[in-house]
Design a protein around this motif. Structure first.
Motif, PDB file in Angstrom:
ATOM      1  N   THR A 101       0.844  -1.183   0.000  1.00  0.00           N
ATOM      2  CA  THR A 101       0.000   0.000   0.000  1.00  0.00           C
ATOM      3  C   THR A 101       0.883   1.237   0.000  1.00  0.00           C
ATOM      4  O   THR A 101       1.862   1.280   0.744  1.00  0.00           O
ATOM      5  N   PRO A 102       0.547   2.240  -0.823  1.00  0.00           N
ATOM      6  CA  PRO A 102       1.369   3.466  -0.792  1.00  0.00           C
ATOM      7  C   PRO A 102       1.404   4.023   0.630  1.00  0.00           C
ATOM      8  O   PRO A 102       0.366   4.151   1.273  1.00  0.00           O
ATOM      9  N   PRO A 103       2.589   4.326   1.130  1.00  0.00           N
ATOM     10  CA  PRO A 103       2.707   4.756   2.522  1.00  0.00           C
ATOM     11  C   PRO A 103       2.216   6.171   2.793  1.00  0.00           C
ATOM     12  O   PRO A 103       1.956   6.527   3.937  1.00  0.00           O
ATOM     13  N   ARG A 104       2.082   6.986   1.737  1.00  0.00           N
ATOM     14  CA  ARG A 104       1.687   8.375   1.950  1.00  0.00           C
ATOM     15  C   ARG A 104       0.754   8.843   0.836  1.00  0.00           C
ATOM     16  O   ARG A 104       0.649   8.218  -0.202  1.00  0.00           O
ATOM     17  N   GLU A 105       0.136   9.985   1.075  1.00  0.00           N
ATOM     18  CA  GLU A 105      -0.782  10.571   0.105  1.00  0.00           C
ATOM     19  C   GLU A 105      -0.012  11.198  -1.053  1.00  0.00           C
ATOM     20  O   GLU A 105       1.126  11.633  -0.886  1.00  0.00           O
ATOM     21  N   ASN A 106      -0.661  11.286  -2.187  1.00  0.00           N
ATOM     22  CA  ASN A 106      -0.086  11.940  -3.350  1.00  0.00           C
ATOM     23  C   ASN A 106       0.266  13.392  -3.017  1.00  0.00           C
ATOM     24  O   ASN A 106      -0.504  14.074  -2.357  1.00  0.00           O
ATOM     25  N   GLY A 107       1.441  13.841  -3.423  1.00  0.00           N
ATOM     26  CA  GLY A 107       1.867  15.215  -3.192  1.00  0.00           C
ATOM     27  C   GLY A 107       2.625  15.439  -1.900  1.00  0.00           C
ATOM     28  O   GLY A 107       3.027  16.560  -1.592  1.00  0.00           O
ATOM     29  N   TRP A 108       2.883  14.400  -1.129  1.00  0.00           N
ATOM     30  CA  TRP A 108       3.546  14.568   0.172  1.00  0.00           C
ATOM     31  C   TRP A 108       4.945  15.171   0.035  1.00  0.00           C
ATOM     32  O   TRP A 108       5.354  15.974   0.861  1.00  0.00           O
ATOM     33  N   ALA A 109       5.685  14.803  -1.012  1.00  0.00           N
ATOM     34  CA  ALA A 109       7.053  15.326  -1.158  1.00  0.00           C
ATOM     35  C   ALA A 109       7.026  16.838  -1.390  1.00  0.00           C
ATOM     36  O   ALA A 109       7.865  17.566  -0.849  1.00  0.00           O
ATOM     37  N   ASP A 110       6.057  17.306  -2.170  1.00  0.00           N
ATOM     38  CA  ASP A 110       5.938  18.752  -2.382  1.00  0.00           C
ATOM     39  C   ASP A 110       5.630  19.468  -1.075  1.00  0.00           C
ATOM     40  O   ASP A 110       6.153  20.549  -0.814  1.00  0.00           O
ATOM     41  N   ASP A 111       4.784  18.874  -0.243  1.00  0.00           N
ATOM     42  CA  ASP A 111       4.468  19.468   1.064  1.00  0.00           C
ATOM     43  C   ASP A 111       5.719  19.564   1.930  1.00  0.00           C
ATOM     44  O   ASP A 111       5.950  20.577   2.590  1.00  0.00           O
ATOM     45  N   GLU A 112       6.526  18.510   1.954  1.00  0.00           N
ATOM     46  CA  GLU A 112       7.754  18.519   2.750  1.00  0.00           C
ATOM     47  C   GLU A 112       8.727  19.590   2.253  1.00  0.00           C
ATOM     48  O   GLU A 112       9.340  20.299   3.035  1.00  0.00           O
ATOM     49  N   ARG A 113       8.854  19.692   0.924  1.00  0.00           N
ATOM     50  CA  ARG A 113       9.733  20.698   0.337  1.00  0.00           C
ATOM     51  C   ARG A 113       9.245  22.110   0.683  1.00  0.00           C
ATOM     52  O   ARG A 113      10.039  22.980   1.017  1.00  0.00           O
ATOM     53  N   ALA A 114       7.940  22.316   0.629  1.00  0.00           N
ATOM     54  CA  ALA A 114       7.371  23.631   0.926  1.00  0.00           C
ATOM     55  C   ALA A 114       7.649  24.039   2.373  1.00  0.00           C
ATOM     56  O   ALA A 114       7.908  25.204   2.656  1.00  0.00           O
ATOM     57  N   LYS A 115       7.625  23.086   3.290  1.00  0.00           N
ATOM     58  CA  LYS A 115       7.918  23.386   4.696  1.00  0.00           C
ATOM     59  C   LYS A 115       9.329  23.952   4.846  1.00  0.00           C
ATOM     60  O   LYS A 115       9.567  24.839   5.660  1.00  0.00           O
ATOM     61  N   LEU A 116      10.259  23.445   4.069  1.00  0.00           N
ATOM     62  CA  LEU A 116      11.639  23.925   4.137  1.00  0.00           C
ATOM     63  C   LEU A 116      11.783  25.345   3.598  1.00  0.00           C
ATOM     64  O   LEU A 116      12.694  26.068   3.985  1.00  0.00           O
ATOM     65  N   LEU A 117      10.903  25.718   2.711  1.00  0.00           N
ATOM     66  CA  LEU A 117      11.007  27.029   2.073  1.00  0.00           C
ATOM     67  C   LEU A 117      10.260  28.129   2.827  1.00  0.00           C
ATOM     68  O   LEU A 117      10.469  29.296   2.545  1.00  0.00           O
ATOM     69  N   ARG A 118       9.408  27.751   3.762  1.00  0.00           N
ATOM     70  CA  ARG A 118       8.664  28.749   4.536  1.00  0.00           C
ATOM     71  C   ARG A 118       9.593  29.446   5.522  1.00  0.00           C
ATOM     72  O   ARG A 118      10.367  28.800   6.224  1.00  0.00           O
ATOM     73  N   PRO A 119       9.470  30.761   5.628  1.00  0.00           N
ATOM     74  CA  PRO A 119      10.293  31.481   6.626  1.00  0.00           C
ATOM     75  C   PRO A 119       9.855  31.098   8.035  1.00  0.00           C
ATOM     76  O   PRO A 119       8.668  30.844   8.278  1.00  0.00           O
ATOM     77  N   GLU A 120      10.807  31.030   8.947  1.00  0.00           N
ATOM     78  CA  GLU A 120      10.504  30.689  10.341  1.00  0.00           C
ATOM     79  C   GLU A 120       9.539  31.688  10.950  1.00  0.00           C
ATOM     80  O   GLU A 120       8.642  31.340  11.673  1.00  0.00           O
ATOM     81  N   SER A 121       9.784  32.963  10.703  1.00  0.00           N
ATOM     82  CA  SER A 121       8.874  33.995  11.218  1.00  0.00           C
ATOM     83  C   SER A 121       8.974  35.221  10.331  1.00  0.00           C
ATOM     84  O   SER A 121      10.003  35.490   9.716  1.00  0.00           O
ATOM     85  N   ALA A 122       7.905  35.934  10.240  1.00  0.00           N
ATOM     86  CA  ALA A 122       7.900  37.159   9.433  1.00  0.00           C
ATOM     87  C   ALA A 122       8.626  38.249  10.199  1.00  0.00           C
ATOM     88  O   ALA A 122       8.384  38.478  11.375  1.00  0.00           O
ATOM     89  N   THR A 123       9.551  38.946   9.528  1.00  0.00           N
ATOM     90  CA  THR A 123      10.336  39.976  10.201  1.00  0.00           C
ATOM     91  C   THR A 123       9.674  41.335  10.120  1.00  0.00           C
ATOM     92  O   THR A 123       9.983  42.214  10.899  1.00  0.00           O
ATOM     93  N   GLY A 124       8.764  41.513   9.168  1.00  0.00           N
ATOM     94  CA  GLY A 124       8.119  42.800   9.016  1.00  0.00           C
ATOM     95  C   GLY A 124       8.998  43.816   8.321  1.00  0.00           C
ATOM     96  O   GLY A 124       8.615  44.963   8.158  1.00  0.00           O
ATOM     97  N   ALA A 125      10.207  43.428   7.949  1.00  0.00           N
ATOM     98  CA  ALA A 125      11.152  44.356   7.321  1.00  0.00           C
ATOM     99  C   ALA A 125      10.705  44.737   5.918  1.00  0.00           C
ATOM    100  O   ALA A 125      11.044  45.789   5.425  1.00  0.00           O
ATOM    101  N   GLU A 126       9.975  43.846   5.262  1.00  0.00           N
ATOM    102  CA  GLU A 126       9.530  44.118   3.890  1.00  0.00           C
ATOM    103  C   GLU A 126       8.120  44.662   3.911  1.00  0.00           C
ATOM    104  O   GLU A 126       7.158  43.922   3.865  1.00  0.00           O
ATOM    105  N   GLN A 127       7.968  45.946   4.011  1.00  0.00           N
ATOM    106  CA  GLN A 127       6.635  46.560   4.012  1.00  0.00           C
ATOM    107  C   GLN A 127       6.530  47.577   2.932  1.00  0.00           C
ATOM    108  O   GLN A 127       7.378  48.240   2.546  1.00  0.00           O
TER     109      GLN A 127
END
Length: 127
Positions: A101-127
């Motif tokens: 049985t497939p161990p994970r849902e379709n698209g899981w790798a993209d979700d994992e990659r997206a987590k790495l690209l998200r900033p830890e916290s918004a700095t507010g410097a770019e306004q």
């Protein structure tokens, strides 16, 4: 995450088998890529008076490029993913063998990659 090889190549007995196996894997949501073309056949190597012709024959390299492809490799693969991929390959060669049985849902790798690209916290410097 873990280190992963850049590529993991496999070779089949002929091009038709490669294409059928890749299609078999694709129908089960396993992405693959064909081997790269031989460098001596790349269009970038044809310029000037030699456009469209080459004088080098590398039959083994040309054959391998036609029968080989790459299996998925990335740092998010888990043992269960590898077990699933190998069971699908076994099914192809052993007609009718049960597939895991497939161990994970379709698209899981993209979700994992997206987590790495998200900033830890918004700095507010770019306004």
């Amino acid at each position: 995450t873990h280190d992963a090889p850049w590529v993991f190549g496999v070779e089949t007995k002929d091009r038709q088998t490669r294409d059928r196996l890749r299609e078999h894997l694709a129908t089960r949501r396993i992405e693959t890529r064909n081997y790269f073309y031989c460098l001596h056949l790349e269009p970038v190597n044809f310029y000037g008076a030699d456009v469209g012709s080459y004088d080098i024959l590398l039959p083994q390299a040309e054959h391998i490029a036609q029968v080989g492809f790459y299996l998925p490799t990335h740092s998010f693969l888990e043992r269960s993913d590898i077990a699933y991929i190998t069971s699908v390959i076994r099914e192809f060669y052993a007609c009718g063998k049960e597939v895991a049985t497939p161990p994970r849902e379709n698209g899981w790798a993209d979700d994992e990659r997206a987590k790495l690209l998200r900033p830890e916290s918004a700095t507010g410097a770019e306004q």
